[in-house]
Scaffold this motif. Structure first.
Motif, PDB file in Angstrom:
ATOM      1  N   ALA A   9      64.342  16.257  32.974  1.00 21.64           N
ATOM      2  CA  ALA A   9      65.009  15.915  31.712  1.00 21.64           C
ATOM      3  C   ALA A   9      66.516  16.119  31.849  1.00 21.64           C
ATOM      4  N   ILE A  10      67.254  15.331  31.093  1.00 19.42           N
ATOM      5  CA  ILE A  10      68.701  15.492  31.038  1.00 19.42           C
ATOM      6  C   ILE A  10      68.986  16.749  30.221  1.00 19.42           C
ATOM      7  N   ARG A  11      69.684  17.693  30.824  1.00 24.83           N
ATOM      8  CA  ARG A  11      69.966  18.988  30.212  1.00 24.83           C
ATOM      9  C   ARG A  11      71.280  18.905  29.449  1.00 24.83           C
ATOM     10  N   VAL A  12      71.235  19.251  28.150  1.00 24.54           N
ATOM     11  CA  VAL A  12      72.368  19.048  27.254  1.00 24.54           C
ATOM     12  C   VAL A  12      72.808  20.357  26.600  1.00 24.54           C
ATOM     13  N   VAL A  13      74.121  20.573  26.552  1.00 26.32           N
ATOM     14  CA  VAL A  13      74.715  21.656  25.771  1.00 26.32           C
ATOM     15  C   VAL A  13      75.355  21.021  24.541  1.00 26.32           C
ATOM     16  N   LEU A  14      75.136  21.640  23.380  1.00 25.36           N
ATOM     17  CA  LEU A  14      75.681  21.163  22.116  1.00 25.36           C
ATOM     18  C   LEU A  14      76.703  22.155  21.587  1.00 25.36           C
ATOM     19  N   ALA A  15      77.769  21.648  20.945  1.00 21.50           N
ATOM     20  CA  ALA A  15      78.754  22.530  20.331  1.00 21.50           C
ATOM     21  C   ALA A  15      79.247  21.920  19.022  1.00 21.50           C
ATOM     22  N   ASP A  16      79.085  22.674  17.943  1.00 19.63           N
ATOM     23  CA  ASP A  16      79.553  22.265  16.621  1.00 19.63           C
ATOM     24  C   ASP A  16      79.621  23.528  15.772  1.00 19.63           C
ATOM     25  N   ASP A  17      80.626  23.631  14.919  1.00 26.70           N
ATOM     26  CA  ASP A  17      80.759  24.840  14.107  1.00 26.70           C
ATOM     27  C   ASP A  17      79.925  24.795  12.828  1.00 26.70           C
ATOM     28  N   ASP A  18      79.211  23.714  12.596  1.00 31.56           N
ATOM     29  CA  ASP A  18      78.312  23.593  11.448  1.00 31.56           C
ATOM     30  C   ASP A  18      76.886  23.872  11.933  1.00 31.56           C
ATOM     31  N   GLU A  19      76.394  25.071  11.635  1.00 35.09           N
ATOM     32  CA  GLU A  19      75.092  25.498  12.168  1.00 35.09           C
ATOM     33  C   GLU A  19      73.955  24.560  11.752  1.00 35.09           C
ATOM     34  N   GLY A  20      73.960  24.111  10.505  1.00 40.79           N
ATOM     35  CA  GLY A  20      72.926  23.186  10.045  1.00 40.79           C
ATOM     36  C   GLY A  20      72.952  21.874  10.801  1.00 40.79           C
ATOM     37  N   PHE A  21      74.146  21.334  11.001  1.00 37.38           N
ATOM     38  CA  PHE A  21      74.275  20.086  11.752  1.00 37.38           C
ATOM     39  C   PHE A  21      73.812  20.294  13.196  1.00 37.38           C
ATOM     40  N   LEU A  22      74.184  21.425  13.772  1.00 41.31           N
ATOM     41  CA  LEU A  22      73.806  21.742  15.145  1.00 41.31           C
ATOM     42  C   LEU A  22      72.287  21.787  15.304  1.00 41.31           C
ATOM     43  N   GLU A  23      71.612  22.388  14.347  1.00 40.30           N
ATOM     44  CA  GLU A  23      70.147  22.452  14.401  1.00 40.30           C
ATOM     45  C   GLU A  23      69.522  21.069  14.266  1.00 40.30           C
ATOM     46  N   HIS A  24      70.068  20.239  13.378  1.00 39.36           N
ATOM     47  CA  HIS A  24      69.555  18.869  13.239  1.00 39.36           C
ATOM     48  C   HIS A  24      69.807  18.061  14.508  1.00 39.36           C
ATOM     49  N   LEU A  25      70.970  18.256  15.102  1.00 40.99           N
ATOM     50  CA  LEU A  25      71.299  17.569  16.343  1.00 40.99           C
ATOM     51  C   LEU A  25      70.341  17.979  17.459  1.00 40.99           C
ATOM     52  N   GLN A  26      70.042  19.270  17.528  1.00 42.56           N
ATOM     53  CA  GLN A  26      69.078  19.757  18.517  1.00 42.56           C
ATOM     54  C   GLN A  26      67.715  19.083  18.309  1.00 42.56           C
ATOM     55  N   ASP A  27      67.252  19.051  17.074  1.00 43.02           N
ATOM     56  CA  ASP A  27      65.964  18.412  16.775  1.00 43.02           C
ATOM     57  C   ASP A  27      65.979  16.940  17.181  1.00 43.02           C
ATOM     58  N   LEU A  28      67.065  16.250  16.863  1.00 42.47           N
ATOM     59  CA  LEU A  28      67.187  14.834  17.200  1.00 42.47           C
ATOM     60  C   LEU A  28      67.114  14.624  18.709  1.00 42.47           C
ATOM     61  N   ILE A  29      67.874  15.398  19.433  1.00 39.98           N
ATOM     62  CA  ILE A  29      67.909  15.240  20.891  1.00 39.98           C
ATOM     63  C   ILE A  29      66.569  15.603  21.510  1.00 39.98           C
ATOM     64  N   GLU A  30      65.980  16.701  21.062  1.00 41.29           N
ATOM     65  CA  GLU A  30      64.727  17.127  21.675  1.00 41.29           C
ATOM     66  C   GLU A  30      63.533  16.282  21.242  1.00 41.29           C
ATOM     67  N   SER A  31      63.735  15.370  20.291  1.00 43.30           N
ATOM     68  CA  SER A  31      62.657  14.435  19.952  1.00 43.30           C
ATOM     69  C   SER A  31      62.490  13.372  21.042  1.00 43.30           C
ATOM     70  N   GLN A  32      63.447  13.325  21.948  1.00 36.62           N
ATOM     71  CA  GLN A  32      63.389  12.400  23.084  1.00 36.62           C
ATOM     72  C   GLN A  32      62.890  13.180  24.305  1.00 36.62           C
ATOM     73  N   HIS A  33      61.757  12.785  24.860  1.00 35.82           N
ATOM     74  CA  HIS A  33      61.159  13.581  25.945  1.00 35.82           C
ATOM     75  C   HIS A  33      62.044  13.688  27.177  1.00 35.82           C
ATOM     76  N   GLU A  34      62.978  12.759  27.362  1.00 36.65           N
ATOM     77  CA  GLU A  34      63.818  12.807  28.555  1.00 36.65           C
ATOM     78  C   GLU A  34      65.079  13.649  28.369  1.00 36.65           C
ATOM     79  N   LEU A  35      65.224  14.271  27.179  1.00 33.38           N
ATOM     80  CA  LEU A  35      66.393  15.103  26.885  1.00 33.38           C
ATOM     81  C   LEU A  35      65.954  16.519  26.525  1.00 33.38           C
ATOM     82  N   SER A  36      66.763  17.501  26.939  1.00 33.02           N
ATOM     83  CA  SER A  36      66.456  18.893  26.638  1.00 33.02           C
ATOM     84  C   SER A  36      67.747  19.643  26.323  1.00 33.02           C
TER      85      SER A  36
END
Length: 130
Positions: A9-36
């Motif tokens: 899987a493509i390994r991704v680091v996320l950075a955003d100062d909005d914790e809620g947005f960051l969590e939604h972004l994580q969920d969005l990315i991890e809904s794709q099996h080729e992304l982690s």
């Protein structure tokens, strides 16, 4: 971060100062099996530290973060990790800011409103460079 990372899987680091947005972004990315998502940061300095530590394939950075803004973080990450897929996110539709992010080394700049389609397309395209 995903405990069940898919092999290759493509390994991704996320950075955003909005914790809620960051969590939604994580969920969005991890809904794709080729992304982690392998790490998340709330500011630019923490993002750099995570990328240095985890050596991911890609990083997604908000351009407006405390301690170190996204443009400066992009420049540092591009210098230290030239092959990193580097995506900048912003809510600002400001051409000068987008140019600054690209000039600092971002592979792409996406408006948060374009996030779903643009980010997933751009990150899965990173497979060709990994």
């Amino acid at each position: 971060m995903s405990a069940d990372t898919v092999e290759g899987a493509i390994r991704v680091v996320l950075a955003d100062d909005d914790e809620g947005f960051l969590e939604h972004l994580q969920d969005l990315i991890e809904s794709q099996h080729e992304l982690s998502v392998v790490g998340m940061a709330m500011n630019g300095l923490a993002a750099i530290e995570l990328v240095d530590e985890l050596d991911p394939d890609a990083a997604v950075l908000d351009l407006h973060m405390p301690l170190l803004d996204g443009v400066s973080a992009c420049a540092r990450l591009r210098h230290d990790h030239p092959s990193l897929c580097l995506i900048a996110l912003t809510g600002d539709d400001a051409p000068a800011l987008h140019r600054a992010a690209r000039d600092s080394g971002a592979d792409d700049v996406l408006l948060k409103s374009q996030l779903v389609n643009g980010l997933l397309d751009r990150l899965t395209a990173a497979r060709a460079t990994v």
